[in-house]
Scaffold this motif. Structure first.
Motif, short mmCIF file in Angstrom:
data_model
loop_
_atom_site.label_atom_id
_atom_site.label_comp_id
_atom_site.label_asym_id
_atom_site.label_seq_id
_atom_site.Cartn_x
_atom_site.Cartn_y
_atom_site.Cartn_z
N GLY A 85 2.92 -29.58 -37.38
CA GLY A 85 4.38 -29.66 -37.59
C GLY A 85 5.11 -28.42 -37.10
N TYR A 86 4.37 -27.45 -36.57
CA TYR A 86 5.01 -26.26 -36.00
C TYR A 86 4.22 -25.80 -34.78
CZ TYR A 86 1.46 -23.98 -38.94
OH TYR A 86 0.29 -23.63 -39.54
N CYS A 87 4.86 -24.93 -34.01
CA CYS A 87 4.28 -24.49 -32.74
C CYS A 87 3.33 -23.32 -32.92
CB CYS A 87 5.42 -24.07 -31.81
SG CYS A 87 4.86 -23.34 -30.27
N ILE A 88 2.17 -23.38 -32.25
CA ILE A 88 1.28 -22.20 -32.27
C ILE A 88 1.06 -21.69 -30.83
CG2 ILE A 88 0.09 -22.81 -34.43
CD1 ILE A 88 -2.33 -23.59 -32.52
N GLU A 89 2.05 -21.96 -29.96
CA GLU A 89 1.98 -21.50 -28.56
C GLU A 89 0.66 -21.93 -27.93
OE1 GLU A 89 4.43 -20.31 -26.99
OE2 GLU A 89 5.76 -19.59 -28.56
N CYS A 90 0.40 -23.22 -27.95
CA CYS A 90 -0.89 -23.73 -27.49
C CYS A 90 -1.06 -23.62 -25.97
CB CYS A 90 -1.06 -25.19 -27.91
SG CYS A 90 -0.10 -26.36 -26.92
#
Ligand code: SF4
Length: 202
Positions: free
Chosen positions: A164-169
């Motif tokens: 549900g949130y960004c982890i800079e994948c």
């Protein structure tokens, strides 16, 4: 209420109009798109919420309809190329800043590329929910809200669809590839920003 915002865009040579209602905005678009001409669109929940796609299907234009279920992969790719020579291109935006900039983040560039170059006229539509202070806040908003929701909508296999949130994948399915800032243009009427009061899209 939005005088300073409008002035900031005009200072950056970006034509801007403000609308209070959906019907006012649709009427304006209807009056400013020439019958019989090719019209392309970007993928946008804002356009969907405002019934812009419906307007184009009903109106007598050559709608380059990326949502046509009959299109096979190669036809869709050709349609994306045709967008560059369309008379009109219409898209939503990810954020607009108080100092008159338009921020977009794209997966494959088929939306941001024709916004920047190609079509004679570009209408960008933003609800007032897309207003942020500056570019940093715009990126935060996109990463916190828009991109994870979009990744879910598009059925992408990315960490944000589970978290549900960004982890800079660095995922192959990552939709955050092309970050653009529009902060001016030579022809001050080519890209026109249509701001509508209220929350549309995300
Ligand atoms: S960078 Fe990856 S994790 Fe972050 S929003 Fe984009 S697709 Fe999701």
């Amino acid at each position: 209420m939005y005088e300073a915002l409008i002035k900031a865009f005009r200072m950056n040579r970006i034509k801007v109009e403000l609308f209070k209602t959906k019907s006012e905005l649709l009427r304006y678009l209807d009056q400013n798109i020439i019958e019989g001409t090719p019209v392309g669109v970007g993928d946008s929940m804002t356009l969907e919420a405002l019934n812009v796609y419906h307007l184009l299907r009903e109106k007598g234009v050559n709608f380059l309809d990326k949502y046509n279920q009959q299109l096979i992969k190669s036809e869709k790719k050709q349609l994306y190329m045709d967008n560059f020579s369309a008379d009109t291109f219409i898209s939503g935006v990810n954020a607009i800043t108080e100092n008159g900039k338009i921020i977009n983040l794209d997966g494959n560039g088929s939306r941001v590329a024709p916004i920047i170059y190609g079509p004679k006229k570009v209408f960008l539509i933003a609800g007032t929910n897309k207003i942020v202070k500056n570019e940093q806040e715009a990126i935060q908003r996109i990463k916190k809200v828009a991109a994870p929701l979009d990744a879910v909508r598009l059925g992408k296999n990315t960490p944000c669809t589970k978290l549900g949130y960004c982890i800079e994948c660095k995922s192959a399915d990552k939709i955050c590839n092309y970050l653009t800032t529009i902060q001016g243009q030579f022809d001050e009427k080519r890209i026109e920003l249509l701001i509508i009061e209220g929350a549309y899209g995300y």
